[in-house]
Design a protein around this motif. Sequence first.
Motif, PDB file in Angstrom:
ATOM      1  N   GLY A  44      43.050 -34.657   2.622  1.00 57.51           N
ATOM      2  CA  GLY A  44      43.986 -34.825   3.734  1.00 57.51           C
ATOM      3  C   GLY A  44      45.200 -33.907   3.678  1.00 57.51           C
ATOM      4  O   GLY A  44      46.141 -34.063   4.458  1.00 57.51           O
ATOM      5  N   SER A  46      45.625 -30.550   4.428  1.00 53.39           N
ATOM      6  CA  SER A  46      45.876 -29.736   5.635  1.00 53.39           C
ATOM      7  C   SER A  46      46.246 -30.633   6.814  1.00 53.39           C
ATOM      8  O   SER A  46      47.108 -30.276   7.633  1.00 53.39           O
ATOM      9  CB  SER A  46      44.650 -28.906   6.009  1.00 53.39           C
ATOM     10  OG  SER A  46      44.363 -28.008   4.980  1.00 53.39           O
ATOM     11  N   THR A  47      45.602 -31.793   6.884  1.00 57.38           N
ATOM     12  CA  THR A  47      45.935 -32.744   7.964  1.00 57.38           C
ATOM     13  C   THR A  47      47.403 -33.155   7.846  1.00 57.38           C
ATOM     14  O   THR A  47      48.115 -33.258   8.852  1.00 57.38           O
ATOM     15  CB  THR A  47      45.016 -33.983   7.869  1.00 57.38           C
ATOM     16  OG1 THR A  47      43.664 -33.547   7.917  1.00 57.38           O
ATOM     17  CG2 THR A  47      45.278 -34.953   9.007  1.00 57.38           C
ATOM     18  N   GLN A  88      46.569 -21.049   5.601  1.00 61.94           N
ATOM     19  CA  GLN A  88      45.553 -20.797   4.575  1.00 61.94           C
ATOM     20  C   GLN A  88      44.820 -19.486   4.863  1.00 61.94           C
ATOM     21  O   GLN A  88      44.569 -18.698   3.982  1.00 61.94           O
ATOM     22  CB  GLN A  88      44.583 -21.967   4.617  1.00 61.94           C
ATOM     23  CG  GLN A  88      43.732 -22.149   3.404  1.00 61.94           C
ATOM     24  CD  GLN A  88      43.007 -23.494   3.482  1.00 61.94           C
ATOM     25  OE1 GLN A  88      43.317 -24.341   4.310  1.00 61.94           O
ATOM     26  NE2 GLN A  88      42.029 -23.670   2.634  1.00 61.94           N
TER      27      GLN A  88
HETATM   28  N1  ATP Z   1      39.240 -32.042  13.612  1.00 65.74           N
HETATM   29  C1  ATP Z   1      38.680 -32.920  12.777  1.00 65.74           C
HETATM   30  N2  ATP Z   1      37.782 -33.831  13.234  1.00 65.74           N
HETATM   31  C2  ATP Z   1      37.224 -34.742  12.397  1.00 65.74           C
HETATM   32  N3  ATP Z   1      37.496 -34.834  11.074  1.00 65.74           N
HETATM   33  C3  ATP Z   1      38.371 -33.951  10.567  1.00 65.74           C
HETATM   34  C4  ATP Z   1      39.010 -32.960  11.378  1.00 65.74           C
HETATM   35  N4  ATP Z   1      39.840 -32.233  10.590  1.00 65.74           N
HETATM   36  C5  ATP Z   1      39.724 -32.742   9.339  1.00 65.74           C
HETATM   37  N5  ATP Z   1      38.847 -33.774   9.328  1.00 65.74           N
HETATM   38  C6  ATP Z   1      38.479 -34.581   8.170  1.00 65.74           C
HETATM   39  O1  ATP Z   1      39.659 -35.145   7.628  1.00 65.74           O
HETATM   40  C7  ATP Z   1      39.593 -35.181   6.203  1.00 65.74           C
HETATM   41  C8  ATP Z   1      40.787 -34.461   5.628  1.00 65.74           C
HETATM   42  O2  ATP Z   1      40.627 -33.062   5.864  1.00 65.74           O
HETATM   43  P1  ATP Z   1      41.705 -31.989   5.396  1.00 65.74           P
HETATM   44  O3  ATP Z   1      41.255 -30.669   5.897  1.00 65.74           O
HETATM   45  O4  ATP Z   1      43.063 -32.447   5.763  1.00 65.74           O
HETATM   46  O5  ATP Z   1      41.535 -32.062   3.809  1.00 65.74           O
HETATM   47  P2  ATP Z   1      42.138 -31.078   2.711  1.00 65.74           P
HETATM   48  O6  ATP Z   1      42.677 -31.945   1.623  1.00 65.74           O
HETATM   49  O7  ATP Z   1      43.077 -30.118   3.332  1.00 65.74           O
HETATM   50  O8  ATP Z   1      40.839 -30.325   2.198  1.00 65.74           O
HETATM   51  P3  ATP Z   1      40.646 -28.806   1.629  1.00 65.74           P
HETATM   52  O9  ATP Z   1      41.233 -28.806   0.251  1.00 65.74           O
HETATM   53  O10 ATP Z   1      39.167 -28.656   1.625  1.00 65.74           O
HETATM   54  O11 ATP Z   1      41.340 -27.869   2.577  1.00 65.74           O
HETATM   55  C9  ATP Z   1      38.246 -34.571   5.802  1.00 65.74           C
HETATM   56  O12 ATP Z   1      37.324 -35.622   5.580  1.00 65.74           O
HETATM   57  C10 ATP Z   1      37.881 -33.753   7.022  1.00 65.74           C
HETATM   58  O13 ATP Z   1      36.469 -33.662   7.155  1.00 65.74           O
END
Ligand code: ATP
Length: 237
Positions: A44, A46-47, A88
């Motif tokens: 999560g 990037s979210t 990124q």
């Molecule tokens: N637009 C979207 N629609 C549906 N699910 C999403 C979307 N964007 C992200 N997700 C999901 O939300 C969750 C968190 O994703 P995120 O990209 O925030 O993780 P992260 O920690 O940044 O990962 P990474 O290290 O791979 O970049 C993941 O399960 C991802 O599949």
Amino acid sequence: MSETYMLEATGLTRRYGGFTALNNVSFRLKKGEIRGLIGSNGAGKSTCMDVLTGRGRNPQGVVKLDGQDISGFSERERRIAGLSRSFQKTNIFPELTIRQQVELAARRAEMNNSEEILEELSLSAIADRPASDVSYGDQRRVDLALALVGRPKVLLLDEPAAGLTIEESLSLARHLRSLAERWQLTVLLVEHDMEVIFAICDRLTVLHLGEVLTEGLPDEVRSNPEVIRAYLGSTFA
Ligand SMILES: Nc1ncnc2c1ncn2[C@@H]1O[C@H](COP(=O)(O)OP(=O)(O)OP(=O)(O)O)[C@@H](O)[C@H]1O
């Protein structure tokens, strides 16, 4: 007097349909702090950056920048208020020179400090070359220059060391530490390179499955059994 924070996030939540990617995440960064935001793929991170910068729909939670509630601000308004993000994936227009790109970003940020930024990032000598023509490590410094051009209060960095050699990563890490100190810049750093994280972060927040697993000093986090199980493995324990 109660302590003031440069960036305060409270209850950040994002759902994609029935899936909760970020659930009630809260943290507070002091002025000048470098905070590492770590966690496995999909945790999560990037979210969380998206919600902080106002990207995407229906974010929930409160974001305060230097005491001001910016939760209702657009991405652009947040940037002008002093919250900047470097991405990124490299964010460059390949046909423009480095100087043109930095000047463009400076105009957008209503600032006149492109030469200062080029010098700070050691880009002056190559500023008249097209961005596509310089090494990957130099391109990453251009990304950083573009994020720094508005002299932000808070800089969100998404994997700045991705694709760099160990020497380049550690040099970038030292540079960030020095910038944070000299410019009183507050940094939230998402990075998979644990050498960089442990070299420069004051504190770490660990995300796991969209929630805060723990927060603490780097040494505390490194030896936390839950973090080792969920993310670090035995490499950094
Ligand atoms: N637009 C979207 N629609 C549906 N699910 C999403 C979307 N964007 C992200 N997700 C999901 O939300 C969750 C968190 O994703 P995120 O990209 O925030 O993780 P992260 O920690 O940044 O990962 P990474 O290290 O791979 O970049 C993941 O399960 C991802 O599949």
